[in-house]
Write a protein that holds these residues in place. Structure first.
Motif, PDB file in Angstrom:
ATOM      1  N   PHE A  77      -5.022  18.990 -19.674  1.00  0.00           N
ATOM      2  CA  PHE A  77      -5.576  18.944 -18.291  1.00  0.00           C
ATOM      3  C   PHE A  77      -5.136  20.187 -17.772  1.00  0.00           C
ATOM      4  O   PHE A  77      -3.916  20.764 -17.779  1.00  0.00           O
ATOM      5  N   VAL A  78      -6.036  20.941 -17.168  1.00  0.00           N
ATOM      6  CA  VAL A  78      -5.912  22.243 -16.711  1.00  0.00           C
ATOM      7  C   VAL A  78      -6.269  22.061 -15.025  1.00  0.00           C
ATOM      8  O   VAL A  78      -6.509  23.136 -14.378  1.00  0.00           O
ATOM      9  N   GLY A  79      -6.238  21.051 -14.508  1.00  0.00           N
ATOM     10  CA  GLY A  79      -6.892  20.952 -13.333  1.00  0.00           C
ATOM     11  C   GLY A  79      -5.810  21.277 -12.286  1.00  0.00           C
ATOM     12  O   GLY A  79      -4.863  21.611 -12.459  1.00  0.00           O
ATOM     13  N   SER A  80      -6.241  21.312 -10.892  1.00  0.00           N
ATOM     14  CA  SER A  80      -5.508  21.885  -9.775  1.00  0.00           C
ATOM     15  C   SER A  80      -5.235  20.800  -8.797  1.00  0.00           C
ATOM     16  O   SER A  80      -4.565  21.178  -7.861  1.00  0.00           O
ATOM     17  N   PHE A  81      -5.756  19.566  -9.021  1.00  0.00           N
ATOM     18  CA  PHE A  81      -5.325  18.487  -8.143  1.00  0.00           C
ATOM     19  C   PHE A  81      -4.014  18.159  -8.263  1.00  0.00           C
ATOM     20  O   PHE A  81      -3.428  17.694  -9.298  1.00  0.00           O
ATOM     21  N   PRO A  82      -3.045  18.258  -7.171  1.00  0.00           N
ATOM     22  CA  PRO A  82      -1.656  17.882  -7.120  1.00  0.00           C
ATOM     23  C   PRO A  82      -1.407  16.497  -7.647  1.00  0.00           C
ATOM     24  O   PRO A  82      -0.443  16.181  -8.478  1.00  0.00           O
ATOM     25  N   SER A  83      -1.983  15.597  -7.229  1.00  0.00           N
ATOM     26  CA  SER A  83      -1.873  14.002  -7.614  1.00  0.00           C
ATOM     27  C   SER A  83      -2.133  13.813  -9.056  1.00  0.00           C
ATOM     28  O   SER A  83      -1.231  13.365  -9.598  1.00  0.00           O
ATOM     29  N   GLY A 307     -19.721  20.749 -13.665  1.00  0.00           N
ATOM     30  CA  GLY A 307     -18.551  20.201 -13.854  1.00  0.00           C
ATOM     31  C   GLY A 307     -17.243  21.159 -13.497  1.00  0.00           C
ATOM     32  O   GLY A 307     -17.392  22.357 -13.385  1.00  0.00           O
ATOM     33  N   ARG A 308     -16.031  20.452 -13.145  1.00  0.00           N
ATOM     34  CA  ARG A 308     -14.869  21.481 -12.800  1.00  0.00           C
ATOM     35  C   ARG A 308     -14.132  21.992 -14.280  1.00  0.00           C
ATOM     36  O   ARG A 308     -13.688  22.894 -14.201  1.00  0.00           O
ATOM     37  N   GLY A 309     -14.370  21.424 -15.304  1.00  0.00           N
ATOM     38  CA  GLY A 309     -13.738  21.976 -16.688  1.00  0.00           C
ATOM     39  C   GLY A 309     -12.472  21.973 -16.694  1.00  0.00           C
ATOM     40  O   GLY A 309     -11.533  22.495 -17.112  1.00  0.00           O
ATOM     41  N   ASP A 310     -11.762  20.715 -16.140  1.00  0.00           N
ATOM     42  CA  ASP A 310     -10.387  20.193 -16.168  1.00  0.00           C
ATOM     43  C   ASP A 310      -9.972  19.847 -17.208  1.00  0.00           C
ATOM     44  O   ASP A 310      -8.760  19.505 -17.318  1.00  0.00           O
ATOM     45  N   ALA A 311     -10.722  18.988 -17.810  1.00  0.00           N
ATOM     46  CA  ALA A 311     -10.208  17.979 -19.151  1.00  0.00           C
ATOM     47  C   ALA A 311     -10.889  18.402 -20.296  1.00  0.00           C
ATOM     48  O   ALA A 311     -11.627  17.634 -21.046  1.00  0.00           O
ATOM     49  N   PRO A 312     -10.713  19.352 -21.099  1.00  0.00           N
ATOM     50  CA  PRO A 312     -11.035  19.867 -22.399  1.00  0.00           C
ATOM     51  C   PRO A 312     -10.178  18.977 -23.387  1.00  0.00           C
ATOM     52  O   PRO A 312      -9.336  18.499 -23.090  1.00  0.00           O
ATOM     53  N   THR A 338     -15.709  27.369 -21.545  1.00  0.00           N
ATOM     54  CA  THR A 338     -14.636  27.804 -21.045  1.00  0.00           C
ATOM     55  C   THR A 338     -13.950  26.847 -19.887  1.00  0.00           C
ATOM     56  O   THR A 338     -14.852  26.501 -19.317  1.00  0.00           O
ATOM     57  N   ASP A 339     -12.794  26.523 -20.049  1.00  0.00           N
ATOM     58  CA  ASP A 339     -12.239  25.660 -19.197  1.00  0.00           C
ATOM     59  C   ASP A 339     -11.995  26.120 -17.922  1.00  0.00           C
ATOM     60  O   ASP A 339     -12.089  27.167 -17.509  1.00  0.00           O
ATOM     61  N   ALA A 340     -11.490  25.415 -16.812  1.00  0.00           N
ATOM     62  CA  ALA A 340     -10.964  25.889 -15.603  1.00  0.00           C
ATOM     63  C   ALA A 340     -10.020  26.942 -15.510  1.00  0.00           C
ATOM     64  O   ALA A 340      -9.668  27.715 -14.528  1.00  0.00           O
ATOM     65  N   GLY A 341      -9.292  26.881 -16.718  1.00  0.00           N
ATOM     66  CA  GLY A 341      -8.358  27.835 -16.932  1.00  0.00           C
ATOM     67  C   GLY A 341      -8.607  29.350 -17.425  1.00  0.00           C
ATOM     68  O   GLY A 341      -7.828  30.041 -17.870  1.00  0.00           O
ATOM     69  N   GLY A 342      -9.980  29.261 -17.805  1.00  0.00           N
ATOM     70  CA  GLY A 342     -10.553  30.357 -18.520  1.00  0.00           C
ATOM     71  C   GLY A 342     -10.242  30.432 -20.056  1.00  0.00           C
ATOM     72  O   GLY A 342     -10.424  31.394 -20.726  1.00  0.00           O
ATOM     73  N   ASN A 343      -9.850  29.295 -20.494  1.00  0.00           N
ATOM     74  CA  ASN A 343      -9.821  29.396 -21.942  1.00  0.00           C
ATOM     75  C   ASN A 343     -10.868  28.844 -22.836  1.00  0.00           C
ATOM     76  O   ASN A 343     -11.524  27.875 -22.442  1.00  0.00           O
TER      77      ASN A 343
END
Length: 476
Positions: A77-83, A307-312, A338-343
Motif C-alpha cells: 500500500f502506497v496510498g496517502s489516506f491517513p485512515s 485509478g490512484r495506483g495505491d494498491a499494487p 507505475t504506482d502512486a509512489g513512482g515505483n
C-alpha cells in the motif's frame, strides 16, 4: 454525523430502499413505515433489494477487501489516506473514519435485513397481489444471507479469530430486531462472543440454504449460502462441515469451474460466481461522501489513467508467482505500471473497468469451494468428493501449471494455491491469522497472530454512546 451510537442511529432510519439494479424496477423510498413497506409486492421486493444496495457500499465491499490484503503480504500500500495508512502500519485508532464507516454501514444493512426478517413473515400473502408463501420465504432467506454475510465481515475485522481462544473471545453485538421505537437501551448491547456470532451466522445460513432457490438470477441463491457456510466451517476448523458444504456446491453442477479468467469482467453470466456484488455504470453510492464498492476497486487497484495506483502487488506476491513461471493468474490478470509512489510494479486487472466505474466485487466463487474442500480433506485425512491432490491440480491446470504429485502436496502448497487464486479478493488476512502466521514476511510483533492491531478497534462513536460495550485491547 452527530455523535450517536452508530448501530442505533442506523436502525432509526428503519430502511432506505435504493435499487441496486435498474432492471429490478424498484422505486426508491426513504424512511417508509413498516406498514407501508409490506403492503405491496413492489415495496416488499424493494425492501429486499434495498439490502442488496446497502451491500454495494465501499465500506462493506471494497475497503475491507483492500485492507485485508494490504494488512497482509499481498499488497504494497502506497496510498496517502491517513485512515488507511493507520491500518497499514497497525496503528488504527478508534476514531479512524474508515473503520467508523464500516461499522455504521454494516449495522445499517443489518437493520434493513432485520426489518425484512422480522416484519415480512406475519404478512398474509392473500392480501398482497403477486405474493405467495414460497416467494415470501425466498425474500426472508435473501435477507438472512446478507445479514450473515455482513456479520461474518464484522466479526472477522473487529474480533480475533476462532483460533485465538476457541471462540470464547469477544466478537460483535448481535442485533436481531429492527428499531421501531421503544427504548434505545435495548440496542445498547455488549459484544457477543465469537462463538455466539458464528452460531448466529450459521443459523442464518442454514435457514437460507433451506429456502433459497437453486437459481435466483443476480441475487443470492442456495449455493451462495452453502459456499459462505463452507468458509465459516473452514475458519472454525470444522473440516468435515467445510468439505461437505463445498462438495455439495461442486457436485450439484450448477456452478462449473469457469474455463478461463474472463469471469472477472463477466460476473452477470459466469458460472464461477456463487455470490458477487454486481456494479453497473448507473450505480452510485447511497451517501455521496462515501464511495461505492465499484469506486474503491477501480481507484485503488488501478494505476493512472483512471485509478490512484495505491494498491499494487507486493514484492512478496510477485516473487510467489515468479517462483513458478507461466501462471495465467499472473500473466493474464496483472499489468505492469507505475504506482502512486513512482515505483515500477504490477497491478491486478481483476477490477479494470475504469471507463464505467463498474467493476464487480468478488463475494464467493466456486474456485474457493475447490480450495476449501482440498484443505479440509487434507487436514482431516479424507477425500470427500475428491482427493486434495485432484482439487489442487484442477485449479493448477486452469492456471496453466503442471500437476503436483502426492509427494509435494502439503498445507503450504494448498495455502499457496489459495493465495494466488484469491489475491486481491480479501481472503489473505484471515487465512494467515487462522493458521497462526504473521501478516507480513519477517513482520514484527505488531503483525503477529493475536496482536492488538491485527483487528480493528471498536469505533469511538460506539464506545462513547454505548455504556455496555467492551473495547478491544491496545486501543487509543
Amino acid at each position: 454525523m452527530k455523535k450517536t451510537n452508530k448501530a442505533i442511529a442506523a436502525l432509526f432510519g428503519l430502511l432506505m430502499i435504493v435499487s441496486c439494479e435498474d432492471r429490478l424496477d424498484v422505486v426508491a423510498e426513504n424512511n417508509v413505515a413498516s406498514s407501508t413497506i409490506f403492503s405491496t409486492f413492489a415495496t416488499i421486493n424493494g425492501a429486499v433489494v434495498g439490502v442488496y444496495s446497502k451491500n454495494q457500499s465501499g465500506d462493506l465491499n471494497g475497503n475491507p477487501q483492500l485492507m485485508s490484503d494490504f494488512m497482509s503480504d499481498n499488497v504494497n500500500f502506497v496510498g496517502s489516506f491517513p485512515s488507511l495508512q493507520e491500518v497499514d502500519q497497525f496503528e488504527t485508532l478508534a476514531t479512524n473514519t474508515t473503520i467508523d464507516n464500516i461499522w455504521l454501514d454494516a449495522y445499517e444493512l443489518i437493520g434493513a435485513a432485520n426489518n425484512v426478517i422480522v416484519n415480512l413473515p406475519p404478512v398474509d400473502p392473500a392480501e398482497i397481489n403477486g405474493l405467495d408463501e414460497a416467494t415470501k420465504a425466498v425474500f426472508v432467506a435473501e435477507a438472512k444471507f446478507l445479514r450473515a454475510y455482513t456479520y461474518f465481515q464484522l466479526v472477522n475485522l473487529f474480533a480475533q479469530p476462532y483460533q485465538f481462544s476457541g471462540g470464547t473471545n469477544l466478537g460483535v453485538p448481535i442485533v436481531s430486531q429492527p428499531f421501531e421505537g421503544g427504548e434505545i437501551s435495548e440496542f445498547q448491547l455488549e459484544r457477543s462472543t465469537v462463538n455466539e456470532v458464528h452460531a448466529f451466522i450459521e443459523q442464518d445460513l442454514l435457514d437460507a440454504i433451506a429456502d433459497l432457490p437453486v437459481d435466483n438470477g443476480e441475487r443470492a441463491e442456495q449455493a451462495s449460502a452453502q459456499g459462505l457456510l463452507s468458509r465459516l466451517y473452514l475458519y472454525r476448523e470444522n473440516w468435515a462441515g467445510a468439505a461437505d458444504l463445498a462438495n455439495q456446491v461442486i457436485a450439484a453442477g450448477n456452478h462449473p469451474l469457469a474455463a478461463n479468467y474472463d469471469f472477472y469482467n463477466n460476473a452477470e453470466t459466469s458460472s464461477e460466481h456463487l455470490f458477487v456484488v454486481i456494479n453497473t455504470p448507473t450505480d452510485g453510492p447511497q451517501d455521496e461522501s462515501v464511495p461505492g464498492s465499484d469506486e474503491v476497486y477501480v481507484n485503488f487497484y488501478n494505476a493512472s489513467p483512471g485509478g490512484r495506483g495505491d494498491a499494487p502487488f507486493s514484492q512478496d506476491l510477485i516473487d510467489a508467482f515468479n517462483a513458478e513461471p507461466g501462471d495465467r493468474r499472473f500473466d493474464e490478470l496483472s499489468v505492469a505500471a507505475t504506482d502512486a509512489g513512482g515505483n515500477n510494479t504490477f497491478f491486478t486487472t481483476k477490477y479494470n473497468d475504469v471507463v464505467d466505474n463498474a467493476s464487480d466485487g468478488m463475494g464467493v466463487r466456486v474456485t474457493e469451494m475447490y480450495l476449501n474442500r482440498a484443505e479440509a480433506n487434507f487436514r482431516a485425512g479424507t477425500s470427500v468428493g475428491a482427493t486434495p491432490l485432484a482439487d489442487i491440480n484442477t485449479l493448477r491446470s486452469r492456471a496453466g501449471l503442471a500437476d503436483l504429485t502426492a509427494g509435494n502436496l502439503d498445507l503450504d502448497a494448498i495455502s499457496l494455491e489459495r493465495r494466488k487464486e484469491l489475491c486481491f479478493e480479501g481472503h489473505r488476512r484471515m487465512d494467515l491469522l487462522r493458521n497462526g502466521l504473521n501478516l507480513r514476511p519477517g513482520g514484527g510483533p505488531e503483525s503477529a497472530p493475536g496482536a492488538d492491531k491485527v483487528i480493528f478497534p471498536i469505533v469511538d462513536d460506539e464506545t462513547t454512546n454505548n455504556p455496555n460495550i467492551t473495547q478491544n485491547p491496545g486501543t487509543f
